[in-house]
Design an enzyme around this catalytic site. Structure first.
Site, PDB file in Angstrom:
ATOM      1  CG  HIS A 162       3.425 -14.732  26.673  1.00 16.60           C
ATOM      2  ND1 HIS A 162       4.482 -14.316  27.446  1.00 16.60           N
ATOM      3  CD2 HIS A 162       2.888 -13.609  26.149  1.00 16.60           C
ATOM      4  CE1 HIS A 162       4.576 -13.007  27.398  1.00 16.60           C
ATOM      5  NE2 HIS A 162       3.628 -12.542  26.603  1.00 16.60           N
ATOM      6  CG  HIS A 187       0.030 -12.083  22.683  1.00 20.77           C
ATOM      7  ND1 HIS A 187      -0.635 -11.382  23.661  1.00 20.77           N
ATOM      8  CD2 HIS A 187       1.346 -11.972  22.986  1.00 20.77           C
ATOM      9  CE1 HIS A 187       0.233 -10.855  24.506  1.00 20.77           C
ATOM     10  NE2 HIS A 187       1.454 -11.193  24.117  1.00 20.77           N
TER      11      HIS A 187
END
Ligand code: 5GP
Length: 142
Positions: free
Chosen positions: A104, A106
């Site tokens: 992922h 951010h």
């Protein structure tokens, strides 16, 4: 030593619809949603739908599509919050600060003179996250 991908991680559950998320963007290859413990208003996570633990075990083609979405969502988050700048970061393995083991990225809008809150510091109010997701979705469609 890197562990294998665990399909029971929390982001895999979000991808399968087993737990809810405040989604801001979705396409065939990627999903973007609000971080439940934001380091700043508008803190958004972008994940590929293809499973990988981090950056190093991801297919480069997946990374290309992931960062196309990161760019799109980052522009929308910056516009939605009228931010002065953005921090974009990605952690790998516990020693690198990673706590959820599905790749992922951010995206955190930044404002002059406003410090970042602590990483994974505290749960945000659900209604506030829903409102923030709505603002970013509006910027994406605007
Ligand atoms: P990492 O340390 O792995 O880079 O970041 C994981 C991020 O996921 C943290 O910022 C944390 O706040 C966020 N997070 C943890 N659990 C959940 C969850 O169930 N839903 C959402 N939307 N974010 C989560």
């Amino acid at each position: 030593m890197t562990q294998p991908y665990d399909p029971q991680n929390i982001f895999a559950k979000i991808l399968r619809g087993e737990i809810p998320a405040h989604t801001v963007y979705e396409d065939e290859h990627t999903l973007a949603f609000m971080d439940v413990m934001p380091q700043g208003d508008g803190h958004t996570l972008v994940i590929p739908k293809a499973p990988s633990r981090g950056l190093l075990d991801a297919d480069p083609a997946v990374l290309g599509r992931l960062f196309a979405t990161v760019q799109k969502v980052a522009a929308a988050a910056k516009a939605a919050f009228q931010a002065d700048g953005l921090v974009i970061y990605q952690y790998n393995e516990p020693a690198g600060g990673q706590t959820v083991f599905h790749l992922h990225v951010h995206i955190v809008p930044r404002f002059e003179g406003v410090p970042l809150r602590r990483h994974a510091g505290g749960m945000a109010n659900g209604e506030l996250l829903a409102a923030h997701a709505k603002k970013i979705r509006a910027a994406l469609s605007g």
